[in-house]
Scaffold this active site. Structure first.
Site, PDB file in Angstrom:
ATOM      1  N   SER A  30      37.017  32.297  75.636  1.00 54.33           N
ATOM      2  CA  SER A  30      37.721  32.828  76.804  1.00 54.33           C
ATOM      3  C   SER A  30      38.661  31.785  77.382  1.00 54.33           C
ATOM      4  O   SER A  30      38.507  30.591  77.153  1.00 54.33           O
ATOM      5  CB  SER A  30      36.720  33.260  77.878  1.00 54.33           C
ATOM      6  OG  SER A  30      36.317  32.154  78.677  1.00 54.33           O
ATOM      7  N   ASP A  31      39.616  32.231  78.166  1.00 52.14           N
ATOM      8  CA  ASP A  31      40.406  31.305  78.962  1.00 52.14           C
ATOM      9  C   ASP A  31      39.568  30.859  80.160  1.00 52.14           C
ATOM     10  O   ASP A  31      38.479  31.377  80.421  1.00 52.14           O
ATOM     11  CB  ASP A  31      41.715  31.967  79.406  1.00 52.14           C
ATOM     12  CG  ASP A  31      42.826  30.945  79.642  1.00 52.14           C
ATOM     13  OD1 ASP A  31      42.512  29.777  79.970  1.00 52.14           O
ATOM     14  OD2 ASP A  31      44.001  31.307  79.497  1.00 52.14           O
ATOM     15  N   PHE A  32      40.090  29.915  80.896  1.00 48.82           N
ATOM     16  CA  PHE A  32      39.375  29.273  81.996  1.00 48.82           C
ATOM     17  C   PHE A  32      38.938  30.309  83.043  1.00 48.82           C
ATOM     18  O   PHE A  32      39.774  30.948  83.682  1.00 48.82           O
ATOM     19  CB  PHE A  32      40.302  28.228  82.635  1.00 48.82           C
ATOM     20  CG  PHE A  32      39.636  27.271  83.584  1.00 48.82           C
ATOM     21  CD1 PHE A  32      39.155  26.065  83.130  1.00 48.82           C
ATOM     22  CD2 PHE A  32      39.511  27.580  84.926  1.00 48.82           C
ATOM     23  CE1 PHE A  32      38.563  25.162  84.000  1.00 48.82           C
ATOM     24  CE2 PHE A  32      38.920  26.692  85.806  1.00 48.82           C
ATOM     25  CZ  PHE A  32      38.441  25.478  85.350  1.00 48.82           C
ATOM     26  N   ALA A  65      37.904  33.208  82.738  1.00 53.05           N
ATOM     27  CA  ALA A  65      38.350  34.580  82.492  1.00 53.05           C
ATOM     28  C   ALA A  65      37.194  35.570  82.444  1.00 53.05           C
ATOM     29  O   ALA A  65      37.368  36.739  82.800  1.00 53.05           O
ATOM     30  CB  ALA A  65      39.152  34.652  81.194  1.00 53.05           C
TER      31      ALA A  65
END
Length: 739
Positions: A279-281, A283
């Site tokens: 995942s992104d930060f 997210a």
């Protein structure tokens, strides 16, 4: 279904290599199976979690084997000591599963190279590969083994700050640059001590955020996804990318972090991707803000079921997954599959053989900012810069007389690094002013006046700058954006020069002295006035540690500019989005009469065309491209089309041209783009010399999402164009036949 086809991975053709790979995989599966059988749910959730140094219980969790990895790129900290310390803690855990250390190594680690948009301006895949190989060597010496790069989002809206991190507007150029970055980071062997895992981000469509505003929603047709935004990701999957990061944003109303059709359907099943999805930060937790999840438990469940293996930073998997499995809301097989992806990736990195393989204190001291690294940084910055204008051969400058260097970025250090500069330090930067002074020599008097700050409304320094210009023979005016205006979270509604820089430019140019504008910026800007009034314009982008030396090399003619634009420059922000591969309308622009113009696509206050087109750039010589020939037409399935053209250096100096090949499909089942880039070559020629360039095309190069939703080429008549930018006129026809 998005209609994409993934080619089978190439065979080595060597039976002994296949035997070794099979044996290695068998050992990996034994190791992973053994660990999975012994792990608790809490340990499994930990392996699916990457936590930051800001987590209060990080060291305790590491000792307990309840975290899979943590930051390695931590500005202001001894990274090598930190990664070694944390790995020692991991070796105190019950199962002794190694940590991995990650971060954004996007354009250098300690030695900082030009930003990715600038590197794409080089149109030099070998250079880009070498730059990222150099960055990987520095990062891995400090213990960092995973980078959240490359960012391969197609960017056609320069208001979006993150265009600085990508390769611009075109999927062909973007794919070439993406693969070059991957090859630099991952090399030929992930288990080597100087290679690192790379991550393709942000899957997918993040670069098309509405209004160019970061994190905003994205709406894309299936055709745009297939033809424009997915190709760089598809190319990286085919090339062996280790990880994929979904976008923070929504795509057609679904957050990418919870989009099973995208992550499972396209990425896993259709493309056959076997690596990690991270995942992104935050997210995963942000699925609640998106309105898709009511609770953290819902967010964890939705992300895992969609195919997200690793939760970056939020701790949601760590906190929620064990209870979700025990309650039956999440099947343990999903957790085990994700943990398997993690453990296999760590195995391929060689961490189970040697958890400390990615730390080399001696190399970490010796390599960064060494002479070879700085030489490469200087070469990369020099090749990335684009000469936009050079009226009356103002450049190169003579080494005599008086030069006034003016502007808020002329003596700047920190803003030459750009965003996400990893461990870069301002004190290592050669400012543009210093580079000019060093290169000018003793026979040139160099003065300096700041004039204005980048974004301030204070114009009190303009009179002193004007006075400096009046006594000079030539002015170098250094303008642009600082790091607070580019990159993530820094979208702009205006593309004009910020602050009072326009007023400074007008006052200095009013002196009548020849003015060379040097632009330091992370996106195309609206500089129509500057184009009309400055004698020369050099687009330097954000050039990194060797900014000053690289600019001076070009200004004084010690090297010739060779960069070409990876994004179109609009005349005004009102033209955005503007890109070369647009589709024609039923009423194309027609100025044959006032009535015809009125009922054709146009603006009433500005031309349709960009100020500078995609692929554009000047040198200190001139080139001519003609004699375009096609061999192999009609092109049938399984056939090959050869395109050749003559390139001549028609000027008085040696130089480098980037020869670009574009194709236009005359009639298709959907309205085709006016042209598409399908090849490019950098060609260096002495004055008066000539050569022939050759390109090879196959039927698959013309594939697109057809009118019936399928993927492939269509028979018909085409035109091929070869030239120096997207306006290339030298052409030849060819025909594609068969299915």
């Amino acid at each position: 279904m998005l209609g994409l086809v993934l080619a089978a991975p190439p065979s080595t053709g060597r039976a002994d290599d296949d035997i070794v790979a099979t044996a290695r995989d068998a050992r990996m599966h034994r190791v992973v199976d053994g660990l999975l059988a012994r792990m608790t749910l809490e340990e499994k959730a930990g392996q699916l979690s990457i936590l930051g140094a800001d987590h209060g219980d990080l060291e305790t969790l590491v000792r307990e084997g309840r975290v899979g990895g943590t930051n390695g790129v931590l500005p202001g900290r001894d990274v090598a000591a930190y990664t070694h310390h944390m790995q020692r803690l991991a070796m105190q855990s019950r199962l002794k599963i190694p940590l991995w250390f990650m971060g954004d190594v996007s354009h250098g680690f300690r030695t900082i190279f030009p930003i990715p948009l600038a590197l794409a301006s080089s149109w030099d895949t070998d250079l880009v590969r070498r730059v990222h190989r150099a960055a990987a060597r520095e990062a891995t010496a400090a213990g960092v083994d995973w980078t959240f790069s490359p960012m391969v989002d197609i960017g056609r809206d320069p208001r979006w700050g993150r265009v600085a991190e990508g390769a611009g507007e075109d999927p062909y150029l973007g794919s070439a640059m993406a693969v070059a970055q991957l090859e630099g980071f991952q090399g030929g062997d992930l288990a080597a001590a100087d290679t690192m895992m790379a991550t393709a981000k942000h899957f997918v469509g993040y670069g098309a955020a509405e209004a160019g505003r970061d994190y905003n929603a994205t709406y894309l047709s299936a055709g745009e996804l297939d033809d424009v935004y997915l190709p760089p990701f598809r190319a990286l999957v085919q090339a062996g990318i280790a990880a994929i990061m979904p976008s923070l944003s929504t795509l057609n109303d679904v957050p990418a972090t919870a989009d099973a059709a995208l992550l499972q359907g396209v990425l896993r099943r259709q493309w056959g991707f076997r690596g990690l999805v991270v995942s992104d930060f935050d997210a995963v937790a942000q699925l609640q803000q998106h309105g898709l999840a009511a609770t953290p438990a819902d967010a964890a469940r939705l992300a895992l079921q969609a195919g997200v293996d690793i939760d970056l930073h939020s701790g949601t998997y760590l906190d929620q997954l064990p209870a979700l499995v025990r309650s039956g809301r999440v099947d343990q097989s999903l957790v085990d599959a994700a943990v398997r992806h993690v453990l296999e990736a760590k195995y391929r990195l060689g961490l189970f053989d040697d958890p400390f393989r990615y730390g080399d204190a001696r190399l970490a001291r010796r390599l960064p900012l060494s002479a070879p690294q700085r030489a490469l940084a200087r070469e990369a910055a020099r090749e990335s810069m684009v000469l936009l204008k050079n009226a009356h051969d103002t450049l190169p400058l003579a080494r005599r007389g008086r030069i006034a260097v003016i502007g808020p970025l002329a003596d700047d250090r920190a803003d030459m690094l750009g965003q996400m500069a990893a461990e870069g330090q301002p004190q290592d930067v050669v400012p543009i002013l210093d580079g000019i002074r060093q290169a000018a020599g003793g026979s040139v008097a160099v003065s300096f006046a700041r004039g204005v700050d980048v974004s301030s409304d204070d114009a009190s320094g303009i009179p002193a700058a004007v006075a400096s210009a009046r006594v000079a023979d030539v002015v170098v005016l250094v303008l642009g954006e600082d790091i607070h205006l580019i990159g993530e979270g820094h979208s702009r509604s205006s593309l004009d020069l910020p602050g009072r820089q326009q007023a400074l430019a007008e006052a200095v140019i009013a002196t009548g002295k020849p003015v060379v504008a040097v632009l330091v910026n992370g996106r195309p800007l609206s500089i129509a006035w500057l184009d009309a009034h400055a004698a020369a314009i050099l687009e330097a982008w954000v050039p990194g540690d060797e900014a000053g030396h690289a600019v001076a090399d070009l200004l004084f003619g010690d090297a010739s500019p060779s960069g070409r634009l990876p994004m179109s420059f609009p005349r005004t922000v009102g033209q955005v989005p503007i890109y070369y591969a647009h589709r024609e309308t039923g009423r194309p622009y027609d100025d044959s009469s006032p009535l015809a113009r009125h009922y054709s696509t146009h603006y009433v206050d500005v031309a349709n065309t960009p100020l500078y087109p995609f692929g554009y750039g000047l040198t200190y010589t001139t080139f001519a491209i003609d004699r375009v020939r096609v061999e192999g037409s009609p092109l049938a399935s399984g056939g090959v089309l050869h395109v050749s053209a003559r390139v001549r250096n028609t000027g008085m100096r040696p130089g480098t041209d980037v020869v670009q090949l574009y194709v236009h499909d005359r009639v298709a089942s959907v309205s085709p783009p006016v042209r598409l880039l399908k090849g490019f070559q950098r060609i260096s020629l002495a004055a008066g010399a000539q050569t022939e360039v050759r390109f090879t095309l196959r039927p698959g190069d013309f594939a697109f999402r057809r009118g019936d939703g399928s993927w492939g080429a269509e028979p018909g008549d085409f035109d091929v164009y070869v030239g120096g930018d997207a306006r290339a006129t030298a052409s030849a026809p060819f025909t594609l036949v068969g299915p």
